[in-house]
Each structure stands twice: as structure tokens, then as C-alpha cells.
Design a protein around this motif. Structure first.
Motif, PDB file in Angstrom:
ATOM      1  N   GLN A 208       0.830  -1.208   0.000  1.00 20.20           N
ATOM      2  CA  GLN A 208       0.000   0.000   0.000  1.00 20.20           C
ATOM      3  C   GLN A 208       0.866   1.259   0.000  1.00 20.20           C
ATOM      4  N   LYS A 209       1.946   1.233   0.763  1.00 16.99           N
ATOM      5  CA  LYS A 209       2.856   2.381   0.796  1.00 16.99           C
ATOM      6  C   LYS A 209       3.523   2.592  -0.566  1.00 16.99           C
ATOM      7  N   LEU A 210       3.857   1.515  -1.249  1.00 21.49           N
ATOM      8  CA  LEU A 210       4.446   1.615  -2.589  1.00 21.49           C
ATOM      9  C   LEU A 210       3.440   2.187  -3.586  1.00 21.49           C
ATOM     10  N   LEU A 211       2.188   1.784  -3.452  1.00 26.19           N
ATOM     11  CA  LEU A 211       1.148   2.339  -4.324  1.00 26.19           C
ATOM     12  C   LEU A 211       0.977   3.839  -4.068  1.00 26.19           C
ATOM     13  N   ASN A 212       1.077   4.244  -2.803  1.00 29.24           N
ATOM     14  CA  ASN A 212       1.009   5.671  -2.479  1.00 29.24           C
ATOM     15  C   ASN A 212       2.185   6.425  -3.106  1.00 29.24           C
ATOM     16  N   LEU A 213       3.362   5.809  -3.043  1.00 27.50           N
ATOM     17  CA  LEU A 213       4.548   6.418  -3.654  1.00 27.50           C
ATOM     18  C   LEU A 213       4.370   6.549  -5.164  1.00 27.50           C
ATOM     19  N   HIS A 214       3.802   5.518  -5.776  1.00 25.41           N
ATOM     20  CA  HIS A 214       3.537   5.541  -7.220  1.00 25.41           C
ATOM     21  C   HIS A 214       2.553   6.656  -7.569  1.00 25.41           C
ATOM     22  N   ALA A 215       1.554   6.857  -6.715  1.00 25.97           N
ATOM     23  CA  ALA A 215       0.558   7.908  -6.957  1.00 25.97           C
ATOM     24  C   ALA A 215       1.199   9.296  -6.885  1.00 25.97           C
ATOM     25  N   VAL A 216       2.145   9.481  -5.968  1.00 28.43           N
ATOM     26  CA  VAL A 216       2.849  10.761  -5.869  1.00 28.43           C
ATOM     27  C   VAL A 216       3.636  11.031  -7.154  1.00 28.43           C
ATOM     28  N   ALA A 217       4.298   9.993  -7.657  1.00 31.89           N
ATOM     29  CA  ALA A 217       5.065  10.143  -8.897  1.00 31.89           C
ATOM     30  C   ALA A 217       4.141  10.454 -10.074  1.00 31.89           C
ATOM     31  N   GLN A 218       2.978   9.817 -10.116  1.00 30.01           N
ATOM     32  CA  GLN A 218       2.020  10.090 -11.188  1.00 30.01           C
ATOM     33  C   GLN A 218       1.509  11.520 -11.117  1.00 30.01           C
ATOM     34  N   GLU A 219       1.207  11.972  -9.919  1.00 33.30           N
ATOM     35  CA  GLU A 219       0.698  13.338  -9.747  1.00 33.30           C
ATOM     36  C   GLU A 219       1.737  14.366 -10.176  1.00 33.30           C
ATOM     37  N   ALA A 220       3.010  14.023  -9.972  1.00 38.26           N
ATOM     38  CA  ALA A 220       4.094  14.930 -10.376  1.00 38.26           C
ATOM     39  C   ALA A 220       4.458  14.755 -11.850  1.00 38.26           C
ATOM     40  N   ASN A 221       3.741  13.861 -12.538  1.00 37.76           N
ATOM     41  CA  ASN A 221       4.009  13.572 -13.955  1.00 37.76           C
ATOM     42  C   ASN A 221       5.452  13.117 -14.166  1.00 37.76           C
ATOM     43  N   ASP A 222       5.932  12.296 -13.245  1.00 37.88           N
ATOM     44  CA  ASP A 222       7.297  11.780 -13.308  1.00 37.88           C
ATOM     45  C   ASP A 222       7.255  10.359 -13.863  1.00 37.88           C
ATOM     46  N   GLY A 223       7.299  10.260 -15.184  1.00 38.51           N
ATOM     47  CA  GLY A 223       7.195   8.962 -15.842  1.00 38.51           C
ATOM     48  C   GLY A 223       8.340   8.029 -15.506  1.00 38.51           C
ATOM     49  N   GLN A 224       9.538   8.580 -15.323  1.00 43.13           N
ATOM     50  CA  GLN A 224      10.691   7.735 -15.020  1.00 43.13           C
ATOM     51  C   GLN A 224      10.545   7.097 -13.648  1.00 43.13           C
ATOM     52  N   MET A 225      10.034   7.850 -12.685  1.00 45.98           N
ATOM     53  CA  MET A 225       9.890   7.324 -11.329  1.00 45.98           C
ATOM     54  C   MET A 225       8.787   6.268 -11.262  1.00 45.98           C
ATOM     55  N   THR A 226       7.686   6.487 -11.957  1.00 50.52           N
ATOM     56  CA  THR A 226       6.628   5.470 -11.975  1.00 50.52           C
ATOM     57  C   THR A 226       7.136   4.185 -12.616  1.00 50.52           C
ATOM     58  N   ASP A 227       7.930   4.312 -13.663  1.00 50.91           N
ATOM     59  CA  ASP A 227       8.502   3.133 -14.308  1.00 50.91           C
ATOM     60  C   ASP A 227       9.448   2.399 -13.359  1.00 50.91           C
ATOM     61  N   PHE A 228      10.221   3.149 -12.590  1.00 51.33           N
ATOM     62  CA  PHE A 228      11.152   2.556 -11.630  1.00 51.33           C
ATOM     63  C   PHE A 228      10.398   1.767 -10.560  1.00 51.33           C
ATOM     64  N   ILE A 229       9.330   2.324 -10.033  1.00 54.17           N
ATOM     65  CA  ILE A 229       8.556   1.656  -8.981  1.00 54.17           C
ATOM     66  C   ILE A 229       7.880   0.412  -9.527  1.00 54.17           C
ATOM     67  N   GLU A 230       7.301   0.529 -10.716  1.00 46.42           N
ATOM     68  CA  GLU A 230       6.622  -0.617 -11.319  1.00 46.42           C
ATOM     69  C   GLU A 230       7.596  -1.755 -11.630  1.00 46.42           C
ATOM     70  N   GLY A 231       8.750  -1.394 -12.159  1.00 49.15           N
ATOM     71  CA  GLY A 231       9.692  -2.415 -12.593  1.00 49.15           C
ATOM     72  C   GLY A 231      10.470  -3.074 -11.477  1.00 49.15           C
ATOM     73  N   ASN A 232      10.615  -2.393 -10.335  1.00 47.06           N
ATOM     74  CA  ASN A 232      11.476  -2.907  -9.268  1.00 47.06           C
ATOM     75  C   ASN A 232      10.734  -3.339  -8.013  1.00 47.06           C
ATOM     76  N   PHE A 233       9.462  -2.945  -7.856  1.00 46.34           N
ATOM     77  CA  PHE A 233       8.808  -3.210  -6.578  1.00 46.34           C
ATOM     78  C   PHE A 233       7.407  -3.824  -6.689  1.00 46.34           C
ATOM     79  N   LEU A 234       6.546  -3.277  -7.526  1.00 48.80           N
ATOM     80  CA  LEU A 234       5.136  -3.644  -7.460  1.00 48.80           C
ATOM     81  C   LEU A 234       4.883  -5.116  -7.796  1.00 48.80           C
TER      82      LEU A 234
END
Length: 289
Positions: A208-234
Motif C-alpha cells: 500500500q505504501k508503494l502504491l502511495n509512492l507511485h501515486a505521488v510520482a504520477q501526480e508529479a508527472n514523473d514517468g521515469q519514477m513510476t517506471d522505476f517503482i513498477e519495474g522494481n517493486f510492485l
């Protein structure tokens, strides 16, 4: 970068010059291009020497539109207007990261919070390792499982720290909370089932905390960070939840009374907590247990 004028490779001579015509015939100049629309033009051609070696000739000239051309004496480069702001920031950056680009403060803060989550979960798993490693508990499989889980969560924290540095953020470690429990026996469920249910809750919390982190990256329009979270953690996290859920189901079937009685009396390798412990000790291989 904008090329205002190319380098002078050979002297620029008026095309109407008899010497120029002689040079074209001698070197076999194939073709030339120029930009007549600008006051600064570029003339280029391909020359072939007597030895048959091809050479590219690039010359800068001013003129055009029917006016005679005159050679320039150097090369002038200008940055694109789009990089002027970045160039100014780089020039003034001494204490701040030079690598930082399109990395919002909200993402930096959220990453530090997730680092703290990973360290806290690792701390609890380490407490579970210490409990099952006691001589009066003596379940080495559970001890190994929770030791590996603790190392994995700490590895996640270090990976997030590394990523924070890559993006130009600053790692700010926070306090690790003292585990409220150091005794994990439970009168109703027993220590094995209780600890694994606790592990399942921790894995879901981390997800759940990782999903929250992913949402913060999405809100900031940070495509690289969302890709990093998806590829390494989720993906890894949902697989961990599935695995621990299966362990909980298996331990519920064993039950505290039946499992522990067989453990102490016969060490039945097919229906006891001991058997489950040996399975964990052998890396999840039931046959080896």
C-alpha cells in the motif's frame, strides 16, 4: 546547438574566378550547396585528389541572393534557446545536485518516507528472526525465512536510497520505531501461524505504501519514477503477498494443537509445524524437507 557558420576548410573564392574554375576541373568538384536565404551560407562539396582519395570540404560564406560571397574566418556556436535556463542553473549550482531534472520535492519527500517504511519492516522481521532462533523455540526454518525477509527489505531501502541519489535528491533517514512485540507466541494460534499472519500484514502494508509512492510520482508527472517503482517493486510485492498467503493457509490447516503435539511426540514430517519449518529451511522445497 545552432551552427551559425561552419569551419573554413579551404579558401572561399568567387565562383566566377578563372582560378576557381580551374580548381574545379583539377579536383573534380562534384557538387555544392549553399543557403541563399540567409546572410550566412554554407558551401559543401566533395573533392577528389590526384591520388584518388576523397575529401569533404565544408566552407562558410556570407552573401547569397545574387550577391558575391565572402569567406568567414571562424566557427560560431550558440546553444539552443531551450537550454539557456538549464545552463544558467548548472553554472550557479555548487552545493546542489547537477543531475537533478524534473524531480519534484514531493517525490523526494515520498521516497524518504518509503525508505523509512522499508527499514521499519526490516527491523520487525529481524526481531522475528531473533525470536525463532532461540534455543527454547528452535525453529531454524522460520529463523532463516525472517532473516532473509529482513535482508530483502533492507535491500529495498538501499535501492530507494540509490535511486534518490540518481535523481539528484537527498536521502534523509528517519527514526526506526521500536517493535511493540518481541514475544511472538500466541495462546490461540501459536507462534508459527501468528508470525506468518503478521508477515502477511506487513507485506500488504508495504504494498500500500508503494502504491502511495507511485501515486505521488504520477501526480508529479514523473514517468521515469513510476517506471522505476513498477519495474522494481510492485510485481515483486504482489508475488510476495501471494506466497505468504499460501503459508498462512497451510499453517491454519496444521493448527496449533495437532502440529505442536506431533512436533514434540513423533516429529511427524508430514503434518507438523516442524515439517513446515524444515520446508522453509530448505527454501520452500517440500520434497527436501
Amino acid at each position: 546547438m545552432l551552427l551559425r557558420a561552419a569551419a573554413i576548410v579551404s579558401p572561399a573564392i568567387d565562383a566566377s574566378s578563372p582560378w576557381k574554375q580551374q580548381q574545379q576541373q583539377h579536383y573534380g568538384l562534384k557538387k555544392g550547396i549553399s543557403t541563399d536565404k540567409c546572410s550566412v551560407g554554407v558551401a559543401a562539396g566533395y573533392m577528389k585528389s590526384k591520388r584518388g582519395v576523397g575529401k569533404h570540404c565544408v566552407r562558410a560564406a556570407v552573401g547569397g541572393q545574387g550577391q558575391p560571397t565572402a569567406a568567414l574566418t571562424g566557427v560560431i556556436f550558440e546553444p539552443f534557446l531551450e537550454v539557456q535556463n538549464e545552463l544558467t542553473q548548472v553554472s550557479l549550482s555548487f552545493s546542489e545536485s547537477l543531475a537533478r531534472q524534473k524531480f519534484s520535492e514531493s517525490c523526494e519527500v515520498a521516497l524518504n518516507e518509503q525508505i523509512n517504511v522499508e527499514y521499519n519492516v526490516s527491523y520487525i522481521y529481524h526481531a522475528l528472526f531473533a525470536y525463532f532462533d532461540r534455543d527454547n523455540v528452535a525453529l531454524p526454518g522460520f529463523a532463516k525465512y525472517f532473516k532473509d525477509a529482513s535482508d530483502e527489505e533492507r535491500g529495498h531501502a538501499e535501492k530507494l536510497m540509490k535511486y534518490q541519489n540518481i535523481r539528484g535528491g537527498k536521502v534523509k533517514l528517519q527514526s526506526i520505531l521500536l517493535p511493540t512485540l518481541m514475544e511472538f507466541d500466541n495462546a490461540q494460534k501459536g507462534e508459527a501461524l501468528y508470525s506468518m499472519e503478521l508477515a502477511l500484514s506487513l507485506e500488504k502494508l508495504t504494498n500500500q505504501k508503494l502504491l502511495n509512492l507511485h501515486a505521488v510520482a504520477q501526480e508529479a508527472n514523473d514517468g521515469q519514477m513510476t517506471d522505476f517503482i513498477e519495474g522494481n517493486f510492485l510485481t515483486e510485492q504482489v508475488e510476495a503477498i501471494k506466497k505468504v498467503s499460501e503459508y498462512v493457509s497451510q499453517l491454519r490447516r496444521i493448527g496449533r494443537g495437532h502440529g505442536m503435539m506431533m512436533l514434540y511426540v513423533h516429529f511427524d514430517k508430514h503434518s507438523t509445524v516442524w515439517h513446515f519449518d524444515q520446508m522453509l529451511l530448505n527454501g520452500g522445497d517440500v520434497a527436501a524437507a
